[in-house]
Scaffold this motif. Structure first.
Motif, PDB file in Angstrom:
ATOM      1  N   MET A  93      -0.359  -2.864  -9.692  1.00 38.17           N
ATOM      2  CA  MET A  93      -0.429  -3.181  -7.823  1.00 38.17           C
ATOM      3  C   MET A  93      -2.082  -3.717  -7.377  1.00 38.17           C
ATOM      4  O   MET A  93      -1.671  -4.618  -6.203  1.00 38.17           O
ATOM      5  CB  MET A  93      -0.332  -1.351  -7.080  1.00 38.17           C
ATOM      6  CG  MET A  93       0.969  -0.971  -7.400  1.00 38.17           C
ATOM      7  SD  MET A  93       2.428  -2.023  -7.503  1.00 38.17           S
ATOM      8  CE  MET A  93       2.701  -2.248  -5.030  1.00 38.17           C
ATOM      9  N   VAL A  94      -2.729  -3.626  -7.656  1.00 36.94           N
ATOM     10  CA  VAL A  94      -3.717  -5.046  -7.288  1.00 36.94           C
ATOM     11  C   VAL A  94      -3.652  -5.938  -7.096  1.00 36.94           C
ATOM     12  O   VAL A  94      -3.767  -7.131  -6.500  1.00 36.94           O
ATOM     13  CB  VAL A  94      -5.738  -4.470  -7.964  1.00 36.94           C
ATOM     14  CG1 VAL A  94      -6.505  -5.203  -7.748  1.00 36.94           C
ATOM     15  CG2 VAL A  94      -5.389  -2.870  -7.763  1.00 36.94           C
ATOM     16  N   LEU A  95      -2.515  -6.429  -8.753  1.00 32.60           N
ATOM     17  CA  LEU A  95      -2.054  -7.687  -8.853  1.00 32.60           C
ATOM     18  C   LEU A  95      -1.136  -8.251  -8.063  1.00 32.60           C
ATOM     19  O   LEU A  95      -1.272  -9.419  -6.888  1.00 32.60           O
ATOM     20  CB  LEU A  95      -2.315  -8.537  -9.893  1.00 32.60           C
ATOM     21  CG  LEU A  95      -3.171  -8.184 -11.510  1.00 32.60           C
ATOM     22  CD1 LEU A  95      -2.623  -8.120 -12.558  1.00 32.60           C
ATOM     23  CD2 LEU A  95      -4.368  -8.768 -11.576  1.00 32.60           C
TER      24      LEU A  95
ATOM     25  N   VAL B 151       2.031   1.903  -3.097  1.00 31.88           N
ATOM     26  CA  VAL B 151       0.866   2.387  -4.278  1.00 31.88           C
ATOM     27  C   VAL B 151       0.658   4.168  -4.183  1.00 31.88           C
ATOM     28  O   VAL B 151       0.741   4.860  -4.635  1.00 31.88           O
ATOM     29  CB  VAL B 151      -0.253   1.949  -3.890  1.00 31.88           C
ATOM     30  CG1 VAL B 151      -1.929   3.155  -4.058  1.00 31.88           C
ATOM     31  CG2 VAL B 151      -0.612   0.497  -3.879  1.00 31.88           C
TER      32      VAL B 151
ATOM     33  N   LEU C 228       0.617  -0.615  -0.627  1.00 26.75           N
ATOM     34  CA  LEU C 228       0.004   0.003   0.017  1.00 26.75           C
ATOM     35  C   LEU C 228       0.843   0.912  -0.382  1.00 26.75           C
ATOM     36  O   LEU C 228       0.597   2.360  -0.339  1.00 26.75           O
ATOM     37  CB  LEU C 228      -0.775  -0.402   1.126  1.00 26.75           C
ATOM     38  CG  LEU C 228      -2.229  -0.439   1.122  1.00 26.75           C
ATOM     39  CD1 LEU C 228      -2.803  -1.069   2.449  1.00 26.75           C
ATOM     40  CD2 LEU C 228      -2.564  -0.964   0.043  1.00 26.75           C
TER      41      LEU C 228
ATOM     42  N   TYR D  25      -0.150   1.186 -13.384  1.00 24.40           N
ATOM     43  CA  TYR D  25       0.367   0.402 -11.997  1.00 24.40           C
ATOM     44  C   TYR D  25      -0.046   0.863 -11.201  1.00 24.40           C
ATOM     45  O   TYR D  25      -0.659  -0.718 -10.237  1.00 24.40           O
ATOM     46  CB  TYR D  25       1.616   1.763 -11.714  1.00 24.40           C
ATOM     47  CG  TYR D  25       2.948   0.661 -12.587  1.00 24.40           C
ATOM     48  CD1 TYR D  25       3.318  -0.067 -12.422  1.00 24.40           C
ATOM     49  CD2 TYR D  25       2.362   1.728 -14.168  1.00 24.40           C
ATOM     50  CE1 TYR D  25       4.307  -0.547 -13.156  1.00 24.40           C
ATOM     51  CE2 TYR D  25       4.076   1.235 -14.931  1.00 24.40           C
ATOM     52  CZ  TYR D  25       4.602   0.095 -14.519  1.00 24.40           C
ATOM     53  OH  TYR D  25       5.470   0.012 -15.863  1.00 24.40           O
ATOM     54  N   VAL D  26      -0.381   1.406 -11.112  1.00 26.69           N
ATOM     55  CA  VAL D  26      -2.101   1.602  -9.439  1.00 26.69           C
ATOM     56  C   VAL D  26      -2.825   1.417  -9.107  1.00 26.69           C
ATOM     57  O   VAL D  26      -3.134   0.290  -8.290  1.00 26.69           O
ATOM     58  CB  VAL D  26      -2.288   3.397  -8.998  1.00 26.69           C
ATOM     59  CG1 VAL D  26      -3.138   2.997  -8.034  1.00 26.69           C
ATOM     60  CG2 VAL D  26      -1.006   4.498  -8.807  1.00 26.69           C
ATOM     61  N   GLY D  27      -3.394   1.069 -10.774  1.00 24.26           N
ATOM     62  CA  GLY D  27      -5.269   0.451 -11.079  1.00 24.26           C
ATOM     63  C   GLY D  27      -4.991  -0.675 -11.283  1.00 24.26           C
ATOM     64  O   GLY D  27      -6.090  -1.172 -11.169  1.00 24.26           O
ATOM     65  N   ALA D  28      -3.708  -1.433 -11.676  1.00 29.92           N
ATOM     66  CA  ALA D  28      -3.755  -2.950 -12.339  1.00 29.92           C
ATOM     67  C   ALA D  28      -2.936  -3.967 -11.778  1.00 29.92           C
ATOM     68  O   ALA D  28      -2.927  -4.908 -11.227  1.00 29.92           O
ATOM     69  CB  ALA D  28      -4.104  -2.713 -13.930  1.00 29.92           C
TER      70      ALA D  28
ATOM     71  N   LEU E  20      -1.329  -6.739  -4.939  1.00 27.90           N
ATOM     72  CA  LEU E  20      -1.993  -6.971  -3.613  1.00 27.90           C
ATOM     73  C   LEU E  20      -2.723  -8.460  -3.861  1.00 27.90           C
ATOM     74  O   LEU E  20      -2.364  -8.984  -2.503  1.00 27.90           O
ATOM     75  CB  LEU E  20      -2.511  -5.730  -3.696  1.00 27.90           C
ATOM     76  CG  LEU E  20      -3.252  -5.300  -2.613  1.00 27.90           C
ATOM     77  CD1 LEU E  20      -1.903  -5.010  -1.189  1.00 27.90           C
ATOM     78  CD2 LEU E  20      -3.777  -3.953  -2.261  1.00 27.90           C
TER      79      LEU E  20
ATOM     80  N   ILE F 272      -1.176   5.635 -12.957  1.00 26.42           N
ATOM     81  CA  ILE F 272      -2.214   5.445 -12.007  1.00 26.42           C
ATOM     82  C   ILE F 272      -3.258   4.300 -12.702  1.00 26.42           C
ATOM     83  O   ILE F 272      -2.968   3.446 -11.718  1.00 26.42           O
ATOM     84  CB  ILE F 272      -2.583   6.574 -11.683  1.00 26.42           C
ATOM     85  CG1 ILE F 272      -2.424   7.732 -11.163  1.00 26.42           C
ATOM     86  CG2 ILE F 272      -4.284   5.998 -10.844  1.00 26.42           C
ATOM     87  CD1 ILE F 272      -3.017   8.866 -10.177  1.00 26.42           C
ATOM     88  N   LEU F 273      -3.661   4.992 -13.182  1.00 22.55           N
ATOM     89  CA  LEU F 273      -3.830   3.750 -14.837  1.00 22.55           C
ATOM     90  C   LEU F 273      -3.422   2.123 -14.658  1.00 22.55           C
ATOM     91  O   LEU F 273      -4.058   1.062 -14.511  1.00 22.55           O
ATOM     92  CB  LEU F 273      -4.690   4.314 -15.798  1.00 22.55           C
ATOM     93  CG  LEU F 273      -5.742   3.343 -16.290  1.00 22.55           C
ATOM     94  CD1 LEU F 273      -6.700   3.114 -16.008  1.00 22.55           C
ATOM     95  CD2 LEU F 273      -6.036   3.836 -18.434  1.00 22.55           C
TER      96      LEU F 273
ATOM     97  N   LEU G  87      -1.750  10.082 -15.514  1.00 18.08           N
ATOM     98  CA  LEU G  87      -2.453   9.341 -15.382  1.00 18.08           C
ATOM     99  C   LEU G  87      -2.523   8.274 -15.408  1.00 18.08           C
ATOM    100  O   LEU G  87      -3.449   6.979 -15.141  1.00 18.08           O
ATOM    101  CB  LEU G  87      -3.801   9.985 -16.658  1.00 18.08           C
ATOM    102  CG  LEU G  87      -4.557  10.596 -15.776  1.00 18.08           C
ATOM    103  CD1 LEU G  87      -5.437  11.660 -16.668  1.00 18.08           C
ATOM    104  CD2 LEU G  87      -5.063  11.455 -14.843  1.00 18.08           C
ATOM    105  N   ILE G  88      -2.120   7.410 -17.000  1.00 22.99           N
ATOM    106  CA  ILE G  88      -0.774   6.204 -17.192  1.00 22.99           C
ATOM    107  C   ILE G  88      -0.769   5.404 -16.351  1.00 22.99           C
ATOM    108  O   ILE G  88      -0.494   4.425 -16.106  1.00 22.99           O
ATOM    109  CB  ILE G  88      -0.349   6.293 -18.652  1.00 22.99           C
ATOM    110  CG1 ILE G  88      -1.733   6.481 -20.061  1.00 22.99           C
ATOM    111  CG2 ILE G  88      -0.185   4.899 -18.617  1.00 22.99           C
ATOM    112  CD1 ILE G  88      -2.403   5.283 -20.304  1.00 22.99           C
TER     113      ILE G  88
ATOM    114  N   VAL H  57       1.365   7.049  -6.568  1.00 21.67           N
ATOM    115  CA  VAL H  57       0.593   8.466  -6.923  1.00 21.67           C
ATOM    116  C   VAL H  57       1.051   9.677  -6.791  1.00 21.67           C
ATOM    117  O   VAL H  57       0.915  10.537  -7.554  1.00 21.67           O
ATOM    118  CB  VAL H  57      -0.452   7.774  -5.381  1.00 21.67           C
ATOM    119  CG1 VAL H  57      -1.441   9.901  -5.574  1.00 21.67           C
ATOM    120  CG2 VAL H  57      -1.700   6.757  -5.894  1.00 21.67           C
TER     121      VAL H  57
END
Lengths: 206, 342
Positions: free
Chosen positions: A69-71, A38, A35, A64-67, A73, A61-62, A58-59, A42
């Motif tokens: 890092m979710v995987l 993440v 986290l 690395y953060v959105g996809a 996590l 965030i979209l 924005l890319i 950001v």
């Protein structure tokens, strides 16, 4: 007193990024470390935004953060790692770590010393009007001057995907896959039999 | 600090309030209408006790949740447990910054509007994952895992559908996307981009974890999914965020494919003139309500998907469909075919 807001936000985001990066290393809990990573992403996106690279920010965030890092996590949460064996070698690996850190710092200093800062025209970089679209510029550059490198990078990624699938694919044995077409085509008559007349000597009668 | 700066910030704050307050009111009455509509579809009357025809029911529910105790499980990660609903709500609200409600009626008219919305919506998944993990409960954790897998899968399909839209409009700016659809009902993007429209809308339903894609909550399997341990206001915040996302995605579907605030009768003799007095935002609200009704309709009529069916639909059906149709859109735009791209 006149406040330079650009500088103010730069230092805010920079401090946030450094704090996040430090906490990634020092967190005892691996989920919290992810986290904090993440948070670092950001904050870095904020820094890029200050450089007027809104597309890249924005890319970041979209993707690395959105996809990504979710995987991350996803995996870290399910592993339930015990970090204490990893921490044991801290002192043993410390000299190597210091060496690597010193090399990187030396490289940074060397690049900084050998660059003519005045020749970079730093003042002119941030002179674009508000309606300037760097997405268009980026697209033009990628699909004209750098078309081949761009496509080659795409092919390399495709090869990596196929390689990952090939490594984990265990062949057709022991697979129980569903035939969706058969499932969809199933009608009520295939599964259900309605017995209208129950005779007097039938065992279906209660 | 100069006066000009304070004025600018104050004006932005006024605009934010002017967006947030109607959104919250819409959320409140969307809940009421959801219960009413589903009630009528199931031959019930729905809430009808609090206020005239039950109109005060959502307020009663809200006050009840406000006064309930927020329980924090003793073995949970307390800090993350409290932060999780805040992340969900912040992401759900931040996306409204770039949504245009009419020509010039927008808080931040940025060039990368579509990307901003996708980026902020992808942050919302953290609230759900963190909630599931911090609760230290197996049901919550299963719900969080399902939810993150589902949201990532459908984000890809939705992103590809939006690639088609931005290729057709030639812009990532939401206002320009609407303006590119000028010319009445038959010029909106839902016709040339019909497969993308369907993929986008179904992905919108999946992104908000609404029925029939509500496997993250799936009360018949995992109790209440990721928010099983939440009570009182913390639960209400998740609830509000879900409805804020529903309204946002319904509005975006109207903007991307249904001409936004443009009149459907534009360019049609007589009808066009008769309805010319209707202000743009009214059309946008009507279109948004149509999509919101679809949400409620889906919930009342479709049974829940199985987890593997959700994954199959996202990866094996929708993503290939979008990939094929992006090529078709590229050809349409390149050769200026039809009334849309001429």
């Amino acid at each position: 007193m006149e406040i330079d807001w650009l500088k103010f936000f730069f230092y805010c985001y920079a401090a946030l990024a450094l704090f996040g990066a430090t906490m990634v290393i020092f967190s005892r809990n691996s989920v919290r470390a992810v986290l904090f990573l993440v948070l670092t992403f950001v904050a870095s996106a904020g820094l890029w935004m200050l450089l007027q690279a809104e597309f890249l920010a924005l890319i970041l965030i979209l993707v690395y953060v959105g996809a990504v890092m979710v995987l991350f996590l996803f995996v870290v949460m399910m592993l339930n790692m015990n970090l204490s064996p990893l921490k044991e070698g801290f002192v043993r690996y410390l000299p190597l770590g210091i060496l690597i850190a010193a090399t990187i710092v030396a490289q940074l200093v060397w690049v900084y010393k050998n660059t003519d800062m005045a020749a970079l025209h730093l003042g002119e970089l941030a002179q674009k009007p508000a309606d300037y679209s760097n997405i268009t510029e980026l697209g033009l550059a990628l699909y004209t001057d750098y078309l081949y490198p761009f496509e080659i990078a795409g092919v390399i990624l495709l090869v990596a995907i196929i390689a990952a699938i090939a490594l984990t694919f265990r062949g057709p044995q022991n697979r129980r896959s569903q035939n969706i077409a058969v499932q969809v085509a199933t009608r009520k008559d295939d599964r259900l039999r309605v017995i209208k007349d129950v005779g007097p000597d039938s065992d279906l009668k209660a | 600090m100069d006066l000009e700066l304070i004025k600018t910030i104050g004006w932005i704050l006024v605009k934010i309030v002017a967006i947030i307050v109607p959104v919250i009111l819409t959320i409140v009455y969307l809940m009421y209408f959801e219960r009413k509509v589903i009630g009528f579809m199931q031959a019930r009357v729905g809430p009808n006790r609090v206020g005239y025809r039950g109109l005060l029911q959502p307020w009663a529910d809200g006050i009840k949740l406000l006064f309930k105790e927020v329980l924090v499980p003793s073995s949970s990660n307390k800090y993350l447990f409290i932060v999780a609903p805040m992340i969900t709500m912040a992401a759900a609200m931040a996306a409204w910054a770039v949504v245009p409600f009419g020509t010039g009626l927008v808080l931040a008219n940025i060039n990368a509007g579509v990307l901003y919305i996708l980026a902020v919506m992808s942050l919302g998944v953290y609230g759900v994952i963190i909630a599931g993990w911090a609760s230290n409960s197996k049901y919550a954790f299963l719900g969080a895992l399902r939810c993150s897998a589902q949201m990532i899968s459908y984000e890809i399909a939705m992103g590809f559908a939006l690639v088609g839209v931005l290729m057709a409009a030639g812009s990532l700016n939401l206002t320009e996307i609407v303006m590119a659809q000028q010319g009445g009902f038959w010029h909106w993007y839902w016709i040339p981009l019909l497969p993308l429209f369907v993929v986008h809308w179904v992905s919108s339903v999946a992104e908000t974890n609404r029925a029939p894609f509500d496997i993250a909550e799936g009360e018949s399997e995992i109790v209440a999914g990721f928010h099983v341990e939440y009570s009182g206001m913390a639960f209400a915040v998740f609830f509000l965020a879900e409805y804020a996302n529903m309204i946002l995605l319904a509005l975006l579907a109207a903007i991307f494919y249904m001409g936004g605030w443009l009149s459907p009768f534009e360019g049609i003799p007589y009808l066009g003139q008769w309805f010319a007095f209707v202000p743009g935002p009214i059309w946008l609200i009507l279109k948004t309500c149509l999509f919101l009704f679809l949400y409620l309709w889906f919930r009342a009529t479709f049974p829940r998907f199985r987890y593997d069916q959700v994954m199959r639909l996202g990866w094996k059906v929708y993503i290939p469909v979008t990939l094929v149709w992006i090529v078709v859109v590229a050809l349409l735009v390149q050769f200026k075919i039809g009334p849309w791209f001429s």
